[in-house]
Design a protein around this motif. Structure first.
Motif, mmCIF file in Angstrom:
data_model
loop_
_atom_site.group_PDB
_atom_site.id
_atom_site.type_symbol
_atom_site.label_atom_id
_atom_site.label_comp_id
_atom_site.label_asym_id
_atom_site.label_seq_id
_atom_site.Cartn_x
_atom_site.Cartn_y
_atom_site.Cartn_z
ATOM 1 N N ASP A 38 -5.868 -61.410 -1.299
ATOM 2 C CA ASP A 38 -4.329 -61.960 -1.960
ATOM 3 C C ASP A 38 -4.673 -62.378 -3.479
ATOM 4 O O ASP A 38 -3.682 -61.935 -4.354
ATOM 5 N N ALA A 39 -5.658 -62.810 -3.657
ATOM 6 C CA ALA A 39 -5.685 -63.493 -5.060
ATOM 7 C C ALA A 39 -6.008 -62.233 -5.810
ATOM 8 O O ALA A 39 -5.684 -62.336 -7.218
ATOM 9 N N PHE A 40 -6.641 -61.446 -5.433
ATOM 10 C CA PHE A 40 -7.119 -60.418 -6.115
ATOM 11 C C PHE A 40 -5.922 -59.462 -6.652
ATOM 12 O O PHE A 40 -5.620 -58.906 -7.756
ATOM 13 N N VAL B 229 -13.507 -63.250 -4.243
ATOM 14 C CA VAL B 229 -11.981 -63.414 -4.624
ATOM 15 C C VAL B 229 -11.392 -62.956 -3.192
ATOM 16 O O VAL B 229 -11.858 -62.013 -2.804
ATOM 17 N N ASP C 20 -17.502 -56.914 -10.640
ATOM 18 C CA ASP C 20 -16.795 -58.124 -11.118
ATOM 19 C C ASP C 20 -16.545 -58.848 -10.024
ATOM 20 O O ASP C 20 -16.588 -60.155 -9.872
ATOM 21 N N TYR C 21 -16.241 -58.455 -8.870
ATOM 22 C CA TYR C 21 -15.713 -59.188 -7.592
ATOM 23 C C TYR C 21 -16.127 -58.560 -6.420
ATOM 24 O O TYR C 21 -16.714 -57.371 -6.114
ATOM 25 N N GLU D 187 -2.951 -60.377 -6.366
ATOM 26 C CA GLU D 187 -1.977 -61.268 -7.158
ATOM 27 C C GLU D 187 -2.446 -61.151 -8.606
ATOM 28 O O GLU D 187 -1.477 -60.893 -9.649
ATOM 29 N N ARG D 188 -3.601 -61.349 -9.012
ATOM 30 C CA ARG D 188 -4.339 -61.246 -10.256
ATOM 31 C C ARG D 188 -4.130 -59.795 -10.975
ATOM 32 O O ARG D 188 -3.985 -59.537 -12.253
ATOM 33 N N TYR D 189 -4.305 -58.719 -10.174
ATOM 34 C CA TYR D 189 -4.561 -57.501 -10.716
ATOM 35 C C TYR D 189 -3.512 -56.232 -10.101
ATOM 36 O O TYR D 189 -3.617 -55.414 -10.071
#
Length: 143
Positions: free
Chosen positions: A130-132, A127, A105-106, A134-136
């Protein structure tokens, strides 16, 4: 969910209390799967040994063996095709090739060299850690 972890994220994720630690912890506790290839393992060994010493590499290798023995969360991939997506730093293609072959996925990275993957038609997308997180964050949560 399957992820490839770039070396820059792995180095930070080995440190308890670091924001990236939750990513490796999620692998250990079976919340996400981590795709690796022999080329990636060689890069991990080179960089971890150079930055933290050979003992640190052995500790990481043992952790990966433990993950492999106790769960199916370490996914070993042998890419049979080189996609050559990254031209700015061809060594980064080890991660894109593995991620594409694993149908990941990433690719979790702080490296802008992976931006050619965005909207390139491949499933794995770059990704930032930090974005990962935050998202998960719920997926990564405490053990």
């Amino acid at each position: 969910m399957i992820v490839c972890i770039d070396t820059n994220t792995l180095l930070q994720g080995r440190i308890p209390g670091h924001r990236c630690f939750s990513i490796l912890e999620a692998v250990v506790f079976g919340r996400i799967s981590w795709a690796v290839s022999n080329r990636i393992l060689m890069e991990y060994q080179e960089i971890v040994s150079r930055t933290s010493g050979p003992g640190a590499w052995l500790d990481l290798a043992r952790l990966m063996e433990l993950i492999e023995l106790t769960s199916s969360n370490l996914v070993r991939i042998s890419p049979h095709f080189q996609f050559n997506v990254i031209s700015a730093d061809p060594d980064d293609n080890a991660f894109t090739d593995c991620a594409i072959a694993a149908n990941a996925d990433y690719i979790i990275t702080e490296d802008a060299h992976f931006l050619p993957l965005v909207n390139a038609g491949y499933r794995p997308q770059p990704v930032t850690p930090d974005a990962f997180i935050e998202r998960y964050g719920g997926l990564l949560g405490g053990a």
